[in-house]
Design a protein around this motif. Sequence first.
Motif, PDB file in Angstrom:
ATOM      1  N   THR A 145      39.817  45.607  39.857  1.00 31.39           N
ATOM      2  CA  THR A 145      38.931  46.510  40.539  1.00 31.39           C
ATOM      3  C   THR A 145      38.055  47.179  39.647  1.00 31.39           C
ATOM      4  O   THR A 145      38.217  47.230  38.396  1.00 31.39           O
ATOM      5  CB  THR A 145      39.710  47.598  41.294  1.00 31.39           C
ATOM      6  OG1 THR A 145      40.544  48.505  40.065  1.00 31.39           O
ATOM      7  CG2 THR A 145      40.767  47.236  42.244  1.00 31.39           C
ATOM      8  N   HIS A 146      36.976  47.956  40.223  1.00 33.74           N
ATOM      9  CA  HIS A 146      36.158  48.470  39.131  1.00 33.74           C
ATOM     10  C   HIS A 146      36.696  49.565  38.262  1.00 33.74           C
ATOM     11  O   HIS A 146      36.446  49.568  36.916  1.00 33.74           O
ATOM     12  CB  HIS A 146      34.973  49.255  40.091  1.00 33.74           C
ATOM     13  CG  HIS A 146      34.027  50.018  39.361  1.00 33.74           C
ATOM     14  ND1 HIS A 146      33.104  49.351  38.432  1.00 33.74           N
ATOM     15  CD2 HIS A 146      33.902  51.337  39.058  1.00 33.74           C
ATOM     16  CE1 HIS A 146      32.395  50.201  37.710  1.00 33.74           C
ATOM     17  NE2 HIS A 146      32.728  51.481  38.104  1.00 33.74           N
ATOM     18  N   TYR A 188      35.437  39.548  46.231  1.00 32.85           N
ATOM     19  CA  TYR A 188      34.674  40.403  45.354  1.00 32.85           C
ATOM     20  C   TYR A 188      32.967  40.638  45.492  1.00 32.85           C
ATOM     21  O   TYR A 188      32.670  39.747  45.773  1.00 32.85           O
ATOM     22  CB  TYR A 188      34.916  40.086  43.802  1.00 32.85           C
ATOM     23  CG  TYR A 188      34.919  41.061  42.688  1.00 32.85           C
ATOM     24  CD1 TYR A 188      36.057  41.846  42.367  1.00 32.85           C
ATOM     25  CD2 TYR A 188      33.832  40.997  42.040  1.00 32.85           C
ATOM     26  CE1 TYR A 188      35.812  42.655  41.434  1.00 32.85           C
ATOM     27  CE2 TYR A 188      33.526  42.083  40.950  1.00 32.85           C
ATOM     28  CZ  TYR A 188      34.618  42.822  40.906  1.00 32.85           C
ATOM     29  OH  TYR A 188      34.583  43.711  39.621  1.00 32.85           O
ATOM     30  N   HIS A 228      28.568  48.916  42.467  1.00 36.77           N
ATOM     31  CA  HIS A 228      28.593  49.878  41.358  1.00 36.77           C
ATOM     32  C   HIS A 228      27.312  49.467  40.339  1.00 36.77           C
ATOM     33  O   HIS A 228      27.696  49.094  39.149  1.00 36.77           O
ATOM     34  CB  HIS A 228      30.027  49.963  40.421  1.00 36.77           C
ATOM     35  CG  HIS A 228      30.925  50.456  41.249  1.00 36.77           C
ATOM     36  ND1 HIS A 228      31.140  51.868  41.470  1.00 36.77           N
ATOM     37  CD2 HIS A 228      32.050  49.798  42.198  1.00 36.77           C
ATOM     38  CE1 HIS A 228      32.201  51.869  42.287  1.00 36.77           C
ATOM     39  NE2 HIS A 228      32.859  50.843  42.771  1.00 36.77           N
ATOM     40  N   ASP A 261      32.928  45.279  42.418  1.00 31.96           N
ATOM     41  CA  ASP A 261      34.261  45.789  42.742  1.00 31.96           C
ATOM     42  C   ASP A 261      34.770  44.994  43.815  1.00 31.96           C
ATOM     43  O   ASP A 261      34.186  44.321  44.607  1.00 31.96           O
ATOM     44  CB  ASP A 261      34.293  47.285  43.240  1.00 31.96           C
ATOM     45  CG  ASP A 261      35.555  48.274  43.203  1.00 31.96           C
ATOM     46  OD1 ASP A 261      36.492  47.677  42.723  1.00 31.96           O
ATOM     47  OD2 ASP A 261      35.386  49.219  43.449  1.00 31.96           O
TER      48      ASP A 261
END
Length: 187
Positions: A67-68, A116, A121, A126
């Motif tokens: 994840t980010h 994904y 972002h 993310d």
Amino acid sequence: ARVYDLYLPAYYWCKAKVDKHPRTPCVIFMSAPQGCGKTTLCDALVERFAADGKECAALSYDDFYLTHAEQTAVAAQHHGNRLLELRGNGGTHDLELFDRVLTQLKATGKARAPRYDKTAHNGFGDRAGLVDIRAADVVLVEGWMAGFKPVGAAAAAINADLGAVDAHLGAYGTWDAHADAWLVVAL
């Protein structure tokens, strides 16, 4: 030309592996350089298998990026390492999630897999949620670093940043263990 020189030969090779596979689904990993058309080839193979009445799903290493927030933590942990500042290299994937998804697919022919979003972002990316996938017959897994193995001290000798990436590669063996066959596309 691409259909006759790449897509159909790849399909018939994969089909032979699937036809001889003792259980389903048959998991075929595909490794090829970045930007060469792995996803497009997988899409063509999924369509071809569907035309032959086979249920096929395609997964990408890219869908299993951290994840980010997790990637931001990796970048902070390896501050100054330009190979781990962003997603893409060894150490930037969710190994356990991939293992769970492939284990479930092989056991039941269905699973929920991540997708994904590389645009999230401001391009740092993310996860975009989970999708239901079915693959009673074939699972194609594509990634530019599929099958890469650590080389040890030689990596850091080439580039200091590469040492940390190389150290993560050994853990990817859990992914490789799911492969029933390998398709390597060389340009």
